[in-house]
Scaffold this active site. Structure first.
Site, PDB file in Angstrom:
ATOM      1  N   ASP C  71       0.877  -1.276  -0.024  1.00 35.67           N
ATOM      2  CA  ASP C  71      -0.013   0.027   0.001  1.00 35.67           C
ATOM      3  C   ASP C  71       0.895   1.149  -0.086  1.00 35.67           C
ATOM      4  O   ASP C  71       0.386   2.365  -0.705  1.00 35.67           O
ATOM      5  CB  ASP C  71      -0.988  -0.110   1.227  1.00 35.67           C
ATOM      6  CG  ASP C  71      -2.189  -1.147   1.100  1.00 35.67           C
ATOM      7  OD1 ASP C  71      -2.588  -1.447  -0.109  1.00 35.67           O
ATOM      8  OD2 ASP C  71      -2.947  -1.269   1.929  1.00 35.67           O
ATOM      9  N   THR C 186      -9.437   2.684   6.907  1.00 39.50           N
ATOM     10  CA  THR C 186      -8.920   1.283   7.650  1.00 39.50           C
ATOM     11  C   THR C 186      -7.053   1.466   7.532  1.00 39.50           C
ATOM     12  O   THR C 186      -6.796   0.358   7.919  1.00 39.50           O
ATOM     13  CB  THR C 186      -9.076   0.195   6.502  1.00 39.50           C
ATOM     14  OG1 THR C 186      -8.726   0.597   5.196  1.00 39.50           O
ATOM     15  CG2 THR C 186     -10.411  -0.063   6.436  1.00 39.50           C
ATOM     16  N   ALA C 187      -6.613   2.687   7.622  1.00 36.48           N
ATOM     17  CA  ALA C 187      -5.442   2.788   7.732  1.00 36.48           C
ATOM     18  C   ALA C 187      -5.159   3.326   8.889  1.00 36.48           C
ATOM     19  O   ALA C 187      -5.430   2.968  10.163  1.00 36.48           O
ATOM     20  CB  ALA C 187      -4.727   3.734   6.841  1.00 36.48           C
ATOM     21  N   LEU C 190      -7.748   3.797  11.799  1.00 36.43           N
ATOM     22  CA  LEU C 190      -8.634   2.666  12.696  1.00 36.43           C
ATOM     23  C   LEU C 190      -7.631   2.419  13.803  1.00 36.43           C
ATOM     24  O   LEU C 190      -8.115   2.126  14.980  1.00 36.43           O
ATOM     25  CB  LEU C 190      -8.266   1.234  11.511  1.00 36.43           C
ATOM     26  CG  LEU C 190      -9.077   0.366  11.929  1.00 36.43           C
ATOM     27  CD1 LEU C 190     -10.683   0.456  11.971  1.00 36.43           C
ATOM     28  CD2 LEU C 190      -8.950  -0.719  11.060  1.00 36.43           C
ATOM     29  N   GLN C 245       3.553   9.868   4.154  1.00 39.67           N
ATOM     30  CA  GLN C 245       4.873   9.818   3.555  1.00 39.67           C
ATOM     31  C   GLN C 245       5.457  11.269   3.429  1.00 39.67           C
ATOM     32  O   GLN C 245       6.935  11.479   3.267  1.00 39.67           O
ATOM     33  CB  GLN C 245       4.440   9.271   2.110  1.00 39.67           C
ATOM     34  CG  GLN C 245       3.977   7.942   2.374  1.00 39.67           C
ATOM     35  CD  GLN C 245       3.803   6.986   0.845  1.00 39.67           C
ATOM     36  OE1 GLN C 245       3.773   7.618  -0.140  1.00 39.67           O
ATOM     37  NE2 GLN C 245       3.941   5.703   0.859  1.00 39.67           N
TER      38      GLN C 245
END
Lengths: 288, 288, 288, 288
Positions: C71, C186-187, C190, C245
Site C-alpha cells: 500500500d 482502514t489505515a 483505525l 509519506q
C-alpha cells in the site's frame, strides 16, 4: 492435597464428543480404583445404569471435581463447590476455554499427574456479593467471573450510585454495570471495553455497559475494597446476574455489596498453558 | 410551507413546567387566530375542557406539530407524522435535547417566525425497516434514530449475519446491534462506542453492542445501501426495537431489512443552535 | 478507457519476489506489444539495460500504471499520477493490501482483462489539502488516505481549533489529529479508534490521536464540507504529514484547509475481492 | 516525620500568580523560623537576593519540598527527591492537578498542619526502569507516572516484544507503548484508552498507543512482575521517555526492563480531596 479416592463428574449435556469420552473416563477411573459421583448428563453419556445426584450435590465427599464442557459448565461447578477446597479439573469439549484449558487429549495424562499429586493449581479469587433491602441481607452469591447489573428492558436505563469504601465514585446511567474479578476480565467485561487483568493482580474492575456519558472509563479498585452499588431505578428495572447464570430482579433502593471473597477456586491447569497463550488463541489477541 | 391555520400539540405527561406553559401557549394561539388539536396530556395541563385525540391522530389536518417534552416525546411525534410534510416544532422542557433544541424562552419568538414563514427547517432522513418471515413482510417501521436488535436475556447473545447490498459484511455475536441514522449517532450508538455523524452525511452506521470479538468496530455504509440482517438466534431470543420505543420479538431466520427512508422529518430549529453547539452542551463534548 | 499502448511500472525496492516477477512481466508486455516506462527499482529487478525515469515521471504518456509493492508504494504512485485519469494496477508482493488487492497469481489474467478493457475500476476520492500562512497558500497536497497533524516531541501536545464550513467544531489538545478519506479509514484512523467507512460513503472522518479529554470521539462530516484546522501550537511543534509519506512542519497560526478533491484515483480491482473480504483477511475482522 | 527545619522550594517559571505567592510564602517561613533552599525560578519571584541551587539540589538537607506549579513541575521535583523520604507539598498554581491537589488558598493552613505533623501522606509507588544494551545496563530511571516508548517519526512504527516475568505477552506494532503506574493511569495512559487505576491497586498497566491490530487492549499486570520490552525497531526509531520529561533514543535489540520501584513518593494531600473528587473535577468524569 488429599489423596483422590472419589471424583465428581459434571458434564455439559448434548455434546457429541462426550459420548465416547465419558465411558472411557469411567473405565479409566475404575481401572485406577477411583470412585465417582455423577450428574444426570454424565450418566446419560455412559452406557451404565449409574446413580445420579444433582449438580449441586456432585462435589460432596469428593477430592476432585471433573468438568466436561465449556467455561459455562465450569462456572456452575464452581458455585456447586461453594468455597470448599476441592480442586476443579476442567476439560474443554470442542474448543478452548479461558478456564477449561485442559484439552481432551490431555485428559488422561493430566489426570495421572493429579493422582500422583503432581498437578499445578491456579487459585482464582472469587467475588462475594450480597443484596441488602431495608437493611436486611436478602441474598448472597459467590461469583468467579462477574456480578452484573443490567436493565431488563431496552426503553429504560439503570441508574446506580457507586461507592468504594464509603467514597463516592460515580453515578452510572447506563445499560448496565459489570463488577469483574481478574478471572472475569476476559469474559463480559472485555466485550464492554474493559482491560485484560492478569489473574495475579489484586484488583476488581468496574466496567460500565454503554454508559450515557462520554467520559466513562473502566475503573480498577483494590480487591481489599468494598464496592457498594445503590440502585436508584424503579422496582424490577434492574436485574442482578451472577456469572451470567443466576440472579434476581432488584428493587429501588436495594444495595448490592461486593467484596473479594474469602474463597478461591482451585483450578488444575496443564503446565504448558499460560494466561496469554489462551488469550492469543481464544481472542486472536495481538494478531494483525 | 402552507400557511399555519391549525397546530397539533403533543406533550410529555407530568412535567411541572408545562402547567404554566400550556395555558400560555393556548392563549397565544387563540390571540393569533390559530386553531389546535391536542392529546390528553396537553388537555390535562390546560384549564380548559378541550376535546382530545390520540397522539397518532394529533397531526391530522395540522400544518405544524408542536412537541412539548424531550427527545423521547419527539420520537413518538415523528412516528405519528409518519412521513407527511408537517414540520415539527420541538420545545424542550427542562433541559436541552439533540432534537428538541428550542427552549421555553424561545417558544413564542420562534413560533412568531414560523407563522411568518421565516423559520429554518432541518431535514432529517429516516430509516425504513421491514421484518421478513418465511418470505413475507410481517412488520414495517420508520425510525428517526435507530433500529436496534438486542438479546432479551443476559444469559444469551444475539447471533446475526449482516449483509450490505448482498455482500457479506460480518457475523455478529454480541449483546446487540444498532443500525443508526446520522441523527441517531448521538443517541444509543454513541453509548455503544459509535462515532458522531454530522446530519448531512449520507450514511448509516452499524454499531455492535458489546461484541464477543475484540476486532469489531463501527461500520459506516452509504445510505443508498440496503442492510440485511439475518437472525440466527432461536425464537424470541432477539428483540427488535425502533427508536427505543416500539418493537417486537424476532423469530429464528427472520430477516430485518433496513434502508434509508423516502421520508424525512422536517424539524424547525432556532437559527443560532447548531449541531456541535448542542453536542458541546449536552455531552460536554471536547471539554477537559 | 483509452487503449493501453504504454504502461508505467513502479516497484518497491528490495523485494525478493520481484526478481522473477519483473522479467516475466516485461516479457509478457513485449509479447503483447505493450511499451513500458520504469523507475530505477524496476530496472534493477530486470536483466535488461532499460532507461529509467523518476517515480514522479513514470506515469507521463502511459495509459496504465502498474505498482509492484504494498500500500505504501501505491500511495506514492497515486501522488505521481496527480489527478490524471490513468488507472492504477496494483499488485501486492508478499501479502494483502487494502489497496493493492491483486495477487501475483492474478497479475497476468487481470492484465489480460485490462488490455481487453474488461477490468473493474473502483474510484477512490482523494483529499485536497492546502496550508495557508499569513493569508498565502504556501503548500498544496493531495492525499489518498489521510492528512495528519502530529506533535513532533513527546513532551508537547498539539493544540488545534477545528471548524467545519465556518462552524466551530472542537478545540483538540491531543497527540495528533487525522483527517481521513473513506479509503484511509482502514489505515491510521483505525489504529486511533476511528470507524470503518465504506468507500462509497461521501464523508471525511476527523479522528483525534490520544485526546487529552475523555469526551472526544471520531466525527464524520460530509465530503461537501471544508474542514479548517487552525494551529495554535508554537512554530515547529506540529508536523503535517500526507499519507504517512511527505509533509512539513507547521508554524503557529497556520491554517490547514482540507476538502474532498476533484480528483479520484482509478483503481483496478479483481472482480472477486470486495471491501469486507479484504477487511476480514487483513484485520481478522469479525473473528473471535 | 522529622521536624521541619528547612524546606526546599521548586517553582514553575513565568506564572503570574507566583509573584505574590512566593514573597508571602518566604515571609511566612521566616516568621515560623523555617529555613529554605530555592531554585532560580523561586528566587526570581522573590524580591530578595537569595542564593539559588539547581532543581536537582533543592531537596538536599530539607525535611519537606514545596512545589509551586502543576503536575509537570511535581514530576521533576519527584525525580530530584530520587527516592529519599522527603515529603512533597505540591501547590497547584491556576488549576487543579491530579498530584498537585493543594490550592493556593489552602497553602498556609496545610503548611501549618505539616509543621504540626498533622498532615496526611499518600504514598505513590514509582516505576523503576533500566535500559540494557549488549547485556550492560546503560541507563536507569525512576518514573512516577509512566515509561513510554514511541516512534520518533510518523512514517515508522515501533516493533516491540513484551514479556512479563519471562512469559511472552505480545508483540506490539504501534505508535508507542505506555507502561504506567496507577498514579500515571490518569495521565498519558488515559489518553491512549487505558483504564483508571485506583492508587491502592498493586498493578502496572501496559497500554499500546494506536496499535496496528484491532485486537489490542490495555493489560494490567501485578506490580510484583518484571516487564521486559525488547526493541526490534532499527536504531533511533524508538525513543524512551520518562514521565514525559526525560529520555533517550533506543538502539535495536535494546531491552527496557521495568519493575515496581523500592521507592515511593510521599505526597502531602489535603484531607478533603480524594482520588475520585479530582477525577470528577479535572476530567468532568462521570458527567453527562
Amino acid at each position: 492435597m488429599e489423596p483422590i479416592r472419589t471424583v465428581g463428574i459434571i458434564s455439559k449435556p448434548e455434546v457429541k464428543q462426550a459420548e465416547q469420552l465419558v465411558p472411557a473416563l469411567l473405565a479409566w477411573l475404575d481401572s485406577h480404583g477411583v470412585g465417582y459421583r455423577v450428574d444426570l448428563a454424565t450418566q446419560q453419556y455412559s452406557s451404565k445404569d449409574l446413580p445420579t445426584v444433582s449438580r449441586e450435590e456432585v462435589p460432596d465427599g469428593c477430592q476432585l471435581v471433573i468438568v466436561l464442557g465449556g467455561d459455562g459448565t465450569l462456572l456452575s461447578a464452581a458455585r456447586a463447590i461453594a468455597g470448599r477446597e476441592i480442586p476443579l479439573f476442567a476439560v474443554n469439549l470442542g474448543g478452548l476455554g479461558f478456564l477449561t484449558a485442559i484439552s481432551t487429549e490431555e485428559l488422561f495424562p493430566e489426570l495421572e499427574r493429579a493422582l500422583r499429586n503432581e498437578h499445578r493449581i491456579a487459585k482464582r479469587r472469587m467475588l462475594s456479593c450480597e443484596v441488602q433491602r431495608h437493611g436486611d441481607v436478602v441474598a448472597h452469591y459467590e461469583a468467579l467471573n462477574d456480578v452484573v447489573i443490567t436493565k431488563v428492558n431496552i426503553a429504560r436505563m439503570i441508574d446506580l450510585v457507586c461507592n468504594v469504601d464509603a467514597h463516592f465514585v460515580c453515578r452510572y446511567k447506563a445499560d448496565g454495570l459489570i463488577l469483574s474479578t481478574p478471572t472475569g476480565s476476559t469474559a463480559y467485561s472485555l466485550s464492554a471495553g474493559g482491560p485484560i487483568v492478569f489473574p495475579s493482580v489484586g484488583a476488581l474492575c468496574i466496567t460500565p455497559i454503554c454508559p450515557h456519558t462520554l467520559t466513562n472509563r473502566p475503573v480498577l479498585v483494590s480487591d481489599a475494597s468494598v464496592i457498594q452499588i445503590l440502585n436508584l431505578a424503579s422496582d424490577d428495572v434492574a436485574y442482578l446476574t451472577i456469572d451470567g447464570q443466576v440472579g434476581e430482579p432488584l428493587k429501588e433502593q436495594d444495595r448490592v455489596i461486593c467484596r473479594s471473597s474469602q474463597h478461591a477456586l482451585s483450578l488444575i491447569r496443564p503446565p504448558r498453558m499460560l494466561f496469554f497463550d489462551v488469550l492469543r488463541q481464544k481472542l486472536k489477541w495481538g494478531e494483525r
